[in-house]
Design an enzyme around this catalytic site. Structure first.
Site, PDB file in Angstrom:
ATOM      1  N   ASP A   1       0.858  -1.164   0.000  1.00 28.96           N
ATOM      2  CA  ASP A   1       0.000   0.000   0.000  1.00 28.96           C
ATOM      3  C   ASP A   1       0.910   1.234   0.000  1.00 28.96           C
ATOM      4  O   ASP A   1       2.091   1.132   0.335  1.00 28.96           O
ATOM      5  CB  ASP A   1      -0.864  -0.069   1.272  1.00 28.96           C
ATOM      6  CG  ASP A   1      -1.661   1.191   1.483  1.00 28.96           C
ATOM      7  OD1 ASP A   1      -2.269   1.672   0.514  1.00 28.96           O
ATOM      8  OD2 ASP A   1      -1.679   1.685   2.630  1.00 28.96           O
TER       9      ASP A   1
ATOM     10  N   ASP B   1      -0.176   5.090   0.827  1.00 31.32           N
ATOM     11  CA  ASP B   1      -0.437   6.083   1.866  1.00 31.32           C
ATOM     12  C   ASP B   1      -0.289   5.442   3.251  1.00 31.32           C
ATOM     13  O   ASP B   1      -0.958   4.458   3.553  1.00 31.32           O
ATOM     14  CB  ASP B   1      -1.870   6.624   1.695  1.00 31.32           C
ATOM     15  CG  ASP B   1      -1.924   8.124   1.869  1.00 31.32           C
ATOM     16  OD1 ASP B   1      -1.078   8.656   2.610  1.00 31.32           O
ATOM     17  OD2 ASP B   1      -2.800   8.757   1.264  1.00 31.32           O
TER      18      ASP B   1
HETATM   19 MG   LIG Z   1      -2.742   3.139   3.491  1.00 30.59          MG
END
Ligand SMILES: [Mg+2]
Length: 257
Positions: free
Chosen positions: A13, A15
């Site tokens: 992922d 962010d």
């Molecule tokens: Mg995230």
């Protein structure tokens, strides 16, 4: 940790794992160096549908990290792939950003507000009343409602802001139709990610900062789910969920140590 380091593929992922706000998180450079040094396959996965892989590359470049475009996979790309495979030569009315529109064009989806097969909603600062009314009319007329990702809220420089699921809900309520969401934790996105990497799920890890998207997505797709505490989840929140990460790390750099 040794088991994790021996994996062939890493789906990360972005962010809260790679950056937070406009800044690279601690240990990310070391982790990326390690990926290249160890010849690992890797993919940076984001539920953000607004940006193209090229734009994501440029964004990371301003933070001092140079990663080729082929290492990025967004919910916009996954959505475009899904609708174009479900319905050949399909058409869509779109509320979203250039990253989403571009992905749909690339998959041969026609963008129109005249009897489209789909109404597709992603996050957009251009979200407005007229577009919602249009979308409601089209869905009531038979268009299928698709959301790029099921996030309810997301982080921003001004605090928590509504994300795709919050933005699409007026259309759901006014039409009585439930949207189908493509991004994480939908295993569709993880499975495509694995195919892009060319590795089996047992040979891969899913690294993320959210229990309700990254960790559940990893669990349901058969990848070892690794939680990093550099984003939204704190250690004492883990027990509130019925599923568990395989490993909990302070940040992604610990893999390279
Ligand atoms: Mg995230």
């Amino acid at each position: 940790m040794e088991e994790l380091r021996a994996k062939k593929g890493f789906i990360c992922d972005m962010d809260g794992v790679i950056y937070w706000g406009g800044r690279l998180l601690p240990g990310v450079k070391e982790f990326v160096d390690w990926l290249y040094r160890e010849n690992k396959e890797f993919l940076f996965l984001t539920n953000n549908s607004g940006q193209t892989p090229l734009e994501l590359r440029l964004k990371l470049k301003t933070m001092g990290l140079d990663i080729d475009e082929r290492h990025f996979y967004t919910s916009a790309l996954a959505t475009a792939k899904f609708v174009s495979e479900q319905t050949h030569h399909c058409s869509a009315y779109v509320i979203g950003e250039p990253g989403l529109v571009g992905a749909l064009y690339q998959c041969g989806v026609a963008i129109t507000d005249k009897e489209p097969d789909y109404v597709i909603v992603g996050e957009s600062p251009n979200y407005n009343y007229e577009a919602i009314c249009k979308a409601v009319t089209l869905v009531r007329g038979g268009a299928k409602l698709i959301g790029t990702n099921s996030d309810l809220t997301g982080p921003s420089s001004r605090g928590i802001i509504p994300a795709c699921r919050a933005l699409i809900s007026p259309i759901e309520m006014a039409t009585g139709k439930q949207a189908y969401f493509i991004g994480k934790p939908n295993p569709l996105m993880m499975r495509t990610g694995l195919r892009l990497l060319g590795v089996h799920s047992e040979e891969a890890a899913m690294i993320g900062d959210r229990m309700d998207t990254d960790i559940i997505g990893g669990v349901e797709s058969g990848l070892d789910p690794i939680l990093v505490l550099s984003g939204v989840t704190s250690r004492d929140e883990i027990d509130q969920f019925p599923y568990r990460p395989r490993l909990v790390l302070n940040n992604i750099g610990e893999i390279a140590d």
